[in-house]
Design an enzyme around this catalytic site. Sequence first.
Site, PDB file in Angstrom:
ATOM      1  N   HIS A 157     -72.605  21.760 -11.574  1.00  0.00           N
ATOM      2  CA  HIS A 157     -71.164  22.099 -11.569  1.00  0.00           C
ATOM      3  C   HIS A 157     -70.725  22.710 -12.912  1.00  0.00           C
ATOM      4  O   HIS A 157     -69.656  22.418 -13.413  1.00  0.00           O
ATOM      5  CB  HIS A 157     -70.322  20.879 -11.181  1.00  0.00           C
ATOM      6  CG  HIS A 157     -70.502  19.677 -12.049  1.00  0.00           C
ATOM      7  ND1 HIS A 157     -70.488  18.384 -11.563  1.00  0.00           N
ATOM      8  CD2 HIS A 157     -70.676  19.547 -13.388  1.00  0.00           C
ATOM      9  CE1 HIS A 157     -70.655  17.526 -12.548  1.00  0.00           C
ATOM     10  NE2 HIS A 157     -70.766  18.211 -13.673  1.00  0.00           N
ATOM     11  N   HIS A 174     -64.846  15.175 -16.736  1.00  0.00           N
ATOM     12  CA  HIS A 174     -65.257  15.528 -18.099  1.00  0.00           C
ATOM     13  C   HIS A 174     -64.095  15.302 -19.053  1.00  0.00           C
ATOM     14  O   HIS A 174     -63.580  16.229 -19.657  1.00  0.00           O
ATOM     15  CB  HIS A 174     -65.718  16.977 -18.152  1.00  0.00           C
ATOM     16  CG  HIS A 174     -66.838  17.280 -17.205  1.00  0.00           C
ATOM     17  ND1 HIS A 174     -66.659  17.435 -15.859  1.00  0.00           N
ATOM     18  CD2 HIS A 174     -68.165  17.451 -17.419  1.00  0.00           C
ATOM     19  CE1 HIS A 174     -67.827  17.691 -15.280  1.00  0.00           C
ATOM     20  NE2 HIS A 174     -68.757  17.705 -16.207  1.00  0.00           N
ATOM     21  N   HIS A 217     -79.697  20.034 -19.285  1.00  0.00           N
ATOM     22  CA  HIS A 217     -78.845  20.702 -20.260  1.00  0.00           C
ATOM     23  C   HIS A 217     -78.449  19.744 -21.367  1.00  0.00           C
ATOM     24  O   HIS A 217     -78.320  18.543 -21.151  1.00  0.00           O
ATOM     25  CB  HIS A 217     -77.613  21.344 -19.629  1.00  0.00           C
ATOM     26  CG  HIS A 217     -76.581  20.428 -19.023  1.00  0.00           C
ATOM     27  ND1 HIS A 217     -76.859  19.494 -18.054  1.00  0.00           N
ATOM     28  CD2 HIS A 217     -75.242  20.333 -19.239  1.00  0.00           C
ATOM     29  CE1 HIS A 217     -75.739  18.880 -17.704  1.00  0.00           C
ATOM     30  NE2 HIS A 217     -74.742  19.356 -18.415  1.00  0.00           N
ATOM     31  N   GLU A 269     -76.412  13.483 -16.092  1.00  0.00           N
ATOM     32  CA  GLU A 269     -75.553  13.689 -14.913  1.00  0.00           C
ATOM     33  C   GLU A 269     -76.339  13.614 -13.608  1.00  0.00           C
ATOM     34  O   GLU A 269     -75.770  13.337 -12.552  1.00  0.00           O
ATOM     35  CB  GLU A 269     -74.901  15.085 -14.966  1.00  0.00           C
ATOM     36  CG  GLU A 269     -73.753  15.198 -15.933  1.00  0.00           C
ATOM     37  CD  GLU A 269     -73.135  16.604 -15.925  1.00  0.00           C
ATOM     38  OE1 GLU A 269     -72.122  16.768 -16.591  1.00  0.00           O
ATOM     39  OE2 GLU A 269     -73.668  17.527 -15.279  1.00  0.00           O
TER      40      GLU A 269
END
Lengths: 294, 129
Positions: free
Chosen positions: A12, A59, A196, A243
């Site tokens: 996302h 977030h 990431h 995540e």
Amino acid sequence: MARIVAGVGCSHVPAIGVAMDTHITDQPYWQPVFKGFEFSRKWMAEEKPDVVFLVYNDHCTAFDASVIPTFALGCAASFTPADEGWGPRPVPMVYNHQKMASHIAQSLILDEFDITIMNEMEVDHGLTVPLSVMYGDKTPEDDWGVKVIPLAVNVVQYPAPTGNRCYNLGKAIRRAVESYPEDLKVMIFGTGGMSHQLQYKRAGLINPEFDNMFLDKLTSDPVGLSKMPHVDYLREAGSEGVEMVMWHVMRGALDEDVVEVHRHYHVPASNTAVGHIILENKDYHDSRKTLAAE
Amino acid sequence: MQKDYEDIPGTFVFDADRSREGYHLNQFCISLRLQKNRDAFNADQETYLDKYPMTPEQRDAVLKRDWNRLLELGGNIYYTSKLAANDGINFQNLAGLMTGMGVEAYRDMMLAGGRSPEGNRYKSEWEDK
């Protein structure tokens, strides 16, 4: 009764939303990212689920540091796309299946998953980017064409829930859905990842071997995969790669036997490896094949 | 509590200790999510910061936009990125700054497949660099 027929795993990355919102998806940088969702949009249009149960993380948008629920279930009637610091995304309002959401909330708590109930909540790119890549371009005046039940998972402050906990929560969500009396076709999305790292001197870490191992094992060894400790995600997939625990919620809600009908993997989108998978429950997959042959 | 993640190089894991240390800094950063707060901050940064009882070091790092120092002092990237967004810096350019590579070299590294995990898993692997 309601039933979950398929699961979607999906990154996302906020920049993917920005690329769609600013209409630059045809640029050479973005073209390969979006090519991998062409199949998915056709598939969604054909499958037309009534409800998407969407597992994502906030977030630091709806939740600041003052309250950090591990699992927060959206039970409001609707959810407004939030201003995350650069203006709200120009996408449709997100409408809940509120009755089913409140049923799931009760069922989960009685099933000993002590979730937080959100009767007001804004949603950020973690939720709207997966809808955008799966449903295509939409304006604020449009409708997503599906009811969405959001589940926000804390992955900002360590520790995120374990993969095992997420996997078992997926099983409890399935029990909750299947005890809902209305005939509804439900899909579950697990979002975030893949490898990431956004921060400090190791930013930019990408690990395709890890990511593809993860995608493979969703089908071949989901239980083993769900036992992976946090430090392996942090070290191998980057500090924000953790995540990926949210994908275990999706996988846990599916049958033991699933069929991978689509996979997409691309580096980079901004700082991130984009990963996407569609898993259909094998029984459902076979029943559709039979239907198509008739 | 044992921290099995402390030997990862170039990385802060935002755990309870960091969250406690960075609380007011992070709450300041997230306030910039909203336009009215961005306007107030940009009009008078010093006065706006007075509302948040952060340490002098944290305050100094905010004013200097010392992105790595903010993380060293308990900031978390999802929060500090709100300050960066206020300044017109997106996630990728912020990463370029934090790595010390600069924005262009960082973008080129990402286009070439990103930073390999090889040699980047343990602090001991960075000691010789």
